[in-house]
Design a protein around this motif. Structure first.
Motif: not given
Length: 63
Positions: A29-52
């Motif tokens: 799930a973490k890989d799917i979400i991270s890949d989606w965020v980076y592929e769509n250039k949404y990094k500024e909208y999501f705090n992936l540090d707290k994804l776990d």
């Protein structure tokens, strides 16, 4: 053997996956979400540090 099915939903364009344990569910799930965020250039909208932590909370209420 028991498997867990992972379906990202309508917002994330990814195919379903199967996992053999709750630990594997978290990794996939973490890989799917991270890949989606980076592929769509949404990094500024999501705090992936707290994804776990967010995945742990979600899975506690789902599994």
């Amino acid at each position: 053997m028991e498997y867990f099915s992972i379906y990202p939903g309508q917002r994330i364009d990814a195919k379903g996956e199967r996992a053999c344990s709750e630990g594997c569910v978290k990794v996939i799930a973490k890989d799917i979400i991270s890949d989606w965020v980076y592929e769509n250039k949404y990094k500024e909208y999501f705090n992936l540090d707290k994804l776990d932590d967010q995945l742990n909370d979600l899975l506690e209420n789902t599994i």
